[in-house]
Design an enzyme around this catalytic site. Structure first.
Site, PDB file in Angstrom:
ATOM      1  N   LYS A 178       0.986  -1.115   0.006  1.00 57.43           N
ATOM      2  CA  LYS A 178       0.038  -0.030   0.066  1.00 57.43           C
ATOM      3  C   LYS A 178       0.669   1.165   0.025  1.00 57.43           C
ATOM      4  O   LYS A 178       1.290   1.618   0.947  1.00 57.43           O
ATOM      5  CB  LYS A 178      -0.985   0.025   1.290  1.00 57.43           C
ATOM      6  CG  LYS A 178      -2.024   1.225   0.974  1.00 57.43           C
ATOM      7  CD  LYS A 178      -2.545   1.709   2.345  1.00 57.43           C
ATOM      8  CE  LYS A 178      -1.822   2.968   2.760  1.00 57.43           C
ATOM      9  NZ  LYS A 178      -1.972   4.013   1.926  1.00 57.43           N
ATOM     10  N   GLU A 252       9.014   2.168  10.780  1.00 60.82           N
ATOM     11  CA  GLU A 252      10.252   3.542  10.709  1.00 60.82           C
ATOM     12  C   GLU A 252       9.416   4.782  10.935  1.00 60.82           C
ATOM     13  O   GLU A 252       8.515   5.011   9.880  1.00 60.82           O
ATOM     14  CB  GLU A 252      10.936   3.255   9.443  1.00 60.82           C
ATOM     15  CG  GLU A 252      11.899   4.573   9.374  1.00 60.82           C
ATOM     16  CD  GLU A 252      12.798   4.427   8.129  1.00 60.82           C
ATOM     17  OE1 GLU A 252      13.639   5.377   7.871  1.00 60.82           O
ATOM     18  OE2 GLU A 252      12.464   3.608   7.373  1.00 60.82           O
ATOM     19  N   CYS A 286      12.215  11.894   7.674  1.00 62.75           N
ATOM     20  CA  CYS A 286      12.465  11.571   9.293  1.00 62.75           C
ATOM     21  C   CYS A 286      13.832  11.618   9.809  1.00 62.75           C
ATOM     22  O   CYS A 286      14.124  11.840  11.130  1.00 62.75           O
ATOM     23  CB  CYS A 286      12.089  10.144   9.514  1.00 62.75           C
ATOM     24  SG  CYS A 286      12.960   8.696   8.595  1.00 62.75           S
ATOM     25  N   GLU A 388       7.592  17.723  15.394  1.00 63.11           N
ATOM     26  CA  GLU A 388       8.246  17.351  13.761  1.00 63.11           C
ATOM     27  C   GLU A 388       7.592  18.238  12.999  1.00 63.11           C
ATOM     28  O   GLU A 388       6.311  18.030  12.474  1.00 63.11           O
ATOM     29  CB  GLU A 388       8.163  15.825  13.584  1.00 63.11           C
ATOM     30  CG  GLU A 388       8.856  15.551  12.337  1.00 63.11           C
ATOM     31  CD  GLU A 388       8.852  14.116  12.125  1.00 63.11           C
ATOM     32  OE1 GLU A 388       9.818  13.460  11.300  1.00 63.11           O
ATOM     33  OE2 GLU A 388       7.840  13.485  12.394  1.00 63.11           O
TER      34      GLU A 388
END
Length: 394
Positions: A178, A252, A286, A388
């Site tokens: 996906k 992750e 990230c 973030e």
């Protein structure tokens, strides 16, 4: 709809029955705001069908039963096929996620290496005989898990897919992928390339769509493992869903990467590295260097040098080789980043560079751009130091 598409964009994610309801999603070029093409979101029924096909391919198909050496040769053939299409993949991914073509080319040129690396591991016997007491033989044997689900993000869609997919295939698993609902095009293209190179039917299926599709895949009872790259909440939800049936999960997730600058380095040299860390991929990574802890003696010089470097970055159309910074992935993400910058100002940060939307040519005026931004004098209690941002903001 823009008709200037390469043959690689003609892949179809799912095969729907005539009476199945579908929501059609426009896939946007974030540099211009224009539609590249449309893709039908998979229904829950189609997710189940994809898993069922992958399960059948694992239970009775040739892929898990191939001799290791033959499967390794297949992976090498896949790598060659991908390499033959790399230029088209570079262009397609840049148009789909807005990353500058120079960055995309550097990244995607490594994709065939993942298949060759895992082919090499597969061809090397890695089962082990372990020492033990008594008249016993203890050995370690590696075997496939079954159907694996791979959920990939918008920022590095093809590289992250290749990293997980090549390993899963090497071991003999079948896979349902996906991709991010915003960047499915190179995933669809890659699977078409693999099929043309001889991947057996059902071994890799793609389902497209948003959160509902991802939730069904992670919660499906026939999925033996989920590999997910995404936000913290998505990772938490996947961990809970897989824990209920003791399936495996590798996640992750996001972060708020700190970089420490000491006073024994030239602040101008440090600023060069800091600019790359903060602004590569428009900060949508990230591992982006999003916050800098600077020793006081060089603080002012570092802020000045980083601000000058940020101001000099060339913003523009990501398909042009001179462009150093492209757009954010969507108008939603752009607006979120701008709101966080505003919140930082309200909490007392100083905008040392950028802070707004760049002035660009008319053909890019509807793109999702934010200036490379340096926020100085932040404290650790401020929102911009804790959240973030996922944009070109240091």
């Amino acid at each position: 709809m823009n008709e200037n598409t390469t043959p690689l964009t003609d892949a179809v994610a799912t095969t729907a029955s005539d009476d199945a309801p579908h929501r059609v999603r426009a896939i946007i070029n974030p540099a211009t705001g224009e539609v590249i093409r449309t893709v039908a979101d998979s229904t829950i029924v189609e997710v189940d069908e994809a898993v069922r096909a992958a399960r059948a391919a694992f239970a009775s198909g040739p892929w898990p039963r191939m001799p290791r050496s033959e499967r390794a040769r297949c992976l090498l053939r896949f790598a060659d096929a991908i390499e033959a299409h790399t230029e088209a993949l570079f262009q397609l991914e840049t148009r789909n996620n807005g990353r500058p073509i120079t960055e995309t080319r550097a990244q995607l040129s490594r994709v065939p290496e993942w298949f060759r690396y895992n082919a090499g591991l597969l061809a090397t016997q890695r089962d082990a005989v372990l020492p033990g007491d008594g008249p016993y033989l203890t050995y370690q044997r590696r075997s496939p898990l079954g159907v694996c689900g791979i959920i990939t993000p918008f920022n590095h869609p093809l590289l992250i897919l290749a990293r997980s997919l090549s390993a899963a295939l090497a071991t003999g698993n079948t896979v349902v992928v996906k991709p991010s609902e915003m960047t499915p095009l190179t995933t669809l293209a890659l699977v078409d390339i693999l099929r043309e190179a001889g991947l057996p039917e059902g071994v890799v299926r793609v389902v497209t769509g948003g959160r509902e599709v991802g939730e069904r895949l992670t919660g499906h009872p026939d999925i033996a493992k989920i590999t997910l790259t995404g936000g913290t909440e998505a990772g938490r939800a996947a961990a809970v869903a897989t824990a209920a049936r003791f399936a495996r999960v590798t996640a992750e997730l996001g972060g708020k990467t700190p970089i420490v600058v000491f006073d024994d380095i030239d602040p101008r040299v440090a600023a060069e590295g800091a600019a790359f860390a903060a602004f590569v991929a428009a900060g949508q990574s990230c591992v982006a260097g999003s916050r800098f802890l600077v020793q006081r003696r060089v603080y002012d010089d570092f802020v000045e040098a980083l601000s000058a470097r940020a101001t000099a970055i060339r913003i523009g159309d990501p398909v042009r080789p001179e462009t150093q910074l492209g757009p954010l992935i969507s108008d939603v993400q752009r607006d979120k980043v701008l709101r966080l910058i505003t919140a930082g100002v309200e909490e007392g940060v100083r905008v040392a560079a950028g802070g707004g939307v760049p002035d660009l040519p008319a053909e890019l005026a509807s793109g999702y751009y934010v200036q490379p931004t340096v926020l100085a004098d932040a404290t650790m209690s401020m929102t911009v130091a804790r959240e973030e941002i996922f944009g070109p903001v240091a």
